[in-house]
Design an enzyme around this catalytic site. Structure first.
Site, PDB file in Angstrom:
ATOM      1  N   ARG A   1       0.830  -1.208   0.000  1.00  0.00           N
ATOM      2  CA  ARG A   1       0.000   0.000   0.000  1.00  0.00           C
ATOM      3  C   ARG A   1       0.865   1.259   0.000  1.00  0.00           C
ATOM      4  O   ARG A   1       1.002   1.930  -0.998  1.00  0.00           O
ATOM      5  CB  ARG A   1      -0.953  -0.030   1.209  1.00  0.00           C
ATOM      6  CG  ARG A   1      -2.122   0.962   1.117  1.00  0.00           C
ATOM      7  CD  ARG A   1      -1.781   2.357   1.600  1.00  0.00           C
ATOM      8  NE  ARG A   1      -1.345   2.410   2.985  1.00  0.00           N
ATOM      9  CZ  ARG A   1      -0.850   3.521   3.536  1.00  0.00           C
ATOM     10  NH1 ARG A   1      -0.736   4.645   2.820  1.00  0.00           N
ATOM     11  NH2 ARG A   1      -0.435   3.507   4.798  1.00  0.00           N
ATOM     12  N   ASP A   2       1.491   1.546   1.120  1.00  0.00           N
ATOM     13  CA  ASP A   2       2.300   2.755   1.244  1.00  0.00           C
ATOM     14  C   ASP A   2       3.517   2.704   0.320  1.00  0.00           C
ATOM     15  O   ASP A   2       3.949   3.724  -0.217  1.00  0.00           O
ATOM     16  CB  ASP A   2       2.729   2.916   2.699  1.00  0.00           C
ATOM     17  CG  ASP A   2       3.299   4.281   3.003  1.00  0.00           C
ATOM     18  OD1 ASP A   2       3.056   5.216   2.230  1.00  0.00           O
ATOM     19  OD2 ASP A   2       3.979   4.427   4.038  1.00  0.00           O
TER      20      ASP A   2
ATOM     21  N   HIS B   1       6.231   4.409  12.744  1.00  0.00           N
ATOM     22  CA  HIS B   1       6.306   4.384  11.282  1.00  0.00           C
ATOM     23  C   HIS B   1       7.337   5.430  10.860  1.00  0.00           C
ATOM     24  O   HIS B   1       7.047   6.621  10.816  1.00  0.00           O
ATOM     25  CB  HIS B   1       4.926   4.714  10.705  1.00  0.00           C
ATOM     26  CG  HIS B   1       4.842   4.631   9.218  1.00  0.00           C
ATOM     27  ND1 HIS B   1       4.031   3.722   8.572  1.00  0.00           N
ATOM     28  CD2 HIS B   1       5.443   5.341   8.231  1.00  0.00           C
ATOM     29  CE1 HIS B   1       4.136   3.886   7.267  1.00  0.00           C
ATOM     30  NE2 HIS B   1       4.992   4.865   7.039  1.00  0.00           N
TER      31      HIS B   1
ATOM     32  N   HIS C   1      10.341   7.073   8.310  1.00  0.00           N
ATOM     33  CA  HIS C   1      10.935   7.218   6.982  1.00  0.00           C
ATOM     34  C   HIS C   1      12.434   7.475   7.150  1.00  0.00           C
ATOM     35  O   HIS C   1      12.873   8.000   8.180  1.00  0.00           O
ATOM     36  CB  HIS C   1      10.267   8.358   6.217  1.00  0.00           C
ATOM     37  CG  HIS C   1       8.929   7.992   5.659  1.00  0.00           C
ATOM     38  ND1 HIS C   1       8.636   8.052   4.312  1.00  0.00           N
ATOM     39  CD2 HIS C   1       7.800   7.531   6.256  1.00  0.00           C
ATOM     40  CE1 HIS C   1       7.388   7.659   4.109  1.00  0.00           C
ATOM     41  NE2 HIS C   1       6.856   7.340   5.284  1.00  0.00           N
TER      42      HIS C   1
ATOM     43  N   CYS D   1       8.396   9.951   0.177  1.00  0.00           N
ATOM     44  CA  CYS D   1       7.620  11.000   0.810  1.00  0.00           C
ATOM     45  C   CYS D   1       7.542  12.193  -0.134  1.00  0.00           C
ATOM     46  O   CYS D   1       8.574  12.782  -0.475  1.00  0.00           O
ATOM     47  CB  CYS D   1       8.264  11.420   2.127  1.00  0.00           C
ATOM     48  SG  CYS D   1       7.384  12.772   2.911  1.00  0.00           S
TER      49      CYS D   1
ATOM     50  N   ASN E   1      10.232   4.571   3.055  1.00  0.00           N
ATOM     51  CA  ASN E   1       9.980   3.877   4.310  1.00  0.00           C
ATOM     52  C   ASN E   1      11.187   3.083   4.800  1.00  0.00           C
ATOM     53  O   ASN E   1      12.058   2.700   4.018  1.00  0.00           O
ATOM     54  CB  ASN E   1       8.821   2.886   4.125  1.00  0.00           C
ATOM     55  CG  ASN E   1       7.501   3.560   3.890  1.00  0.00           C
ATOM     56  OD1 ASN E   1       6.960   4.203   4.787  1.00  0.00           O
ATOM     57  ND2 ASN E   1       6.958   3.409   2.691  1.00  0.00           N
TER      58      ASN E   1
END
Length: 309
Positions: free
Chosen positions: A29-30, A218, A220, A251, A260
């Site tokens: 997803r991300d 979470h 980055h 991002c 990520n």
């Protein structure tokens, strides 16, 4: 790129660390949502299947955001219809609003996530709401989902820094996060959306909450701090860490952001610390190498690059 057989790092068990960590895999997803070329649904399905084969037990599958905003995930219904769900594996989906919840319920989803903001500016830009108005948008989503027996996770973005507002006070993050937990969310994922956090800041934010039992992190890796920040969170007692296979994802709010935290990099560190996680590193590296070939570029993960040749 093909993976070779690998060993494990030397294990030195540290004090004050959890025995086991749940890896919340967000690659499908991300990780994929910012890809400029649409990835075929068959590739996404095989990606999820390979990740499950590697031992990951939480696989965030897709999002029911409007296709206009994230064209890469316009195939959400098709993907979920073709997904080979497995016992013991959870497949959460991101749900932005009540319309997204309608779609999730129709697809038989049992685990959703909402995506809030710790700052006024990002709430306005990402949700078209003020900081306070976002809660009015989320409340009926969470309430209906819980009534239907769904589990609800909450993401909070910009917890450690905002590209428009700069530093974010820990108390502000705690206030937003507490309201979401009080609303009925079972878990809160604290997001370093632009990758600016450092370990002391992580400790300050986590330390502001009365308990860490329902917190996740979470990170980055924009400034190369994701693993050190993760270790800081583990030392605070956090036991759920979000990551993306192969380091997929970027991002859009930070120049040169590298995306990520890579799941392989996380697994290597956890193995070295003697923390259980249930993931087979060989299989995971092979999966990320396979996906890198399909995306036409090397994996950003340092461990994948070191172990796949």
């Amino acid at each position: 790129m093909t993976a070779r057989s690998v060993g494990l790092p030397s294990t030195v068990r540290g004090d004050g660390l959890p025995e086991r960590v749940t890896i919340w895999e967000v690659g499908a997803r991300d990780g994929l949502q910012n890809e400029s070329s649409v990835v075929d649904v068959a590739v996404k399905l095989e990606f999820l299947d390979r990740l499950a084969d590697a031992g990951l037990s939480v696989l965030e599958a897709t999002s029911f955001v409007h296709p206009k905003w994230v064209p890469q995930l316009a195939d959400a219904e098709q993907l979920l219809a073709g997904l080979k769900q497995r016992e013991g594996v959870s497949y959460p989906v991101l749900v932005p609003n009540e319309r997204g919840l309608d779609r999730a319920l129709a697809a038989g989803v049992r685990h959703i996530a909402i995506f809030g903001s710790a700052t006024e500016t990002f709430a306005n830009k990402n949700l078209n709401r003020t900081l306070d108005e976002q809660f009015a948008m989320f409340e009926p989503v969470v309430s209906r989902a819980r009534t239907e027996g769904l589990d609800v996770r909450a993401y909070v973005s910009m917890c450690f820094g905002d590209p428009w507002e700069g530093h974010v006070e820990p108390a502000q993050v705690v206030s937003v996060g507490t309201r979401l937990l009080d609303m009925g969310c079972s878990q809160l994922s604290l997001g370093d959306t632009i990758g600016v956090a450092t370990p002391g800041q992580v400790e300050a934010v986590i330390g502001g909450f009365p308990t860490v039992d329902n917190l996740a992190v979470h990170f980055h890796d924009t400034y190369g701090q994701a693993l050190s920040n993760t270790l800081a969170a583990l030392r605070c007692g956090v036991t759920t860490v979000d990551s993306s296979a192969g380091g997929l994802g970027g991002c859009p709010y930070a120049e040169s952001a590298t995306g990520n935290l890579a799941t392989e990099d996380l697994v290597w560190m956890l193995d070295g610390l003697g923390i259980q996680h249930g993931v087979n590193l060989d299989a995971l590296v092979a999966t990320s190498a396979w996906m890198a070939e399909r995306l036409g570029r090397p994996s950003p993960s340092r461990v994948v690059r070191a172990l796949a040749g």
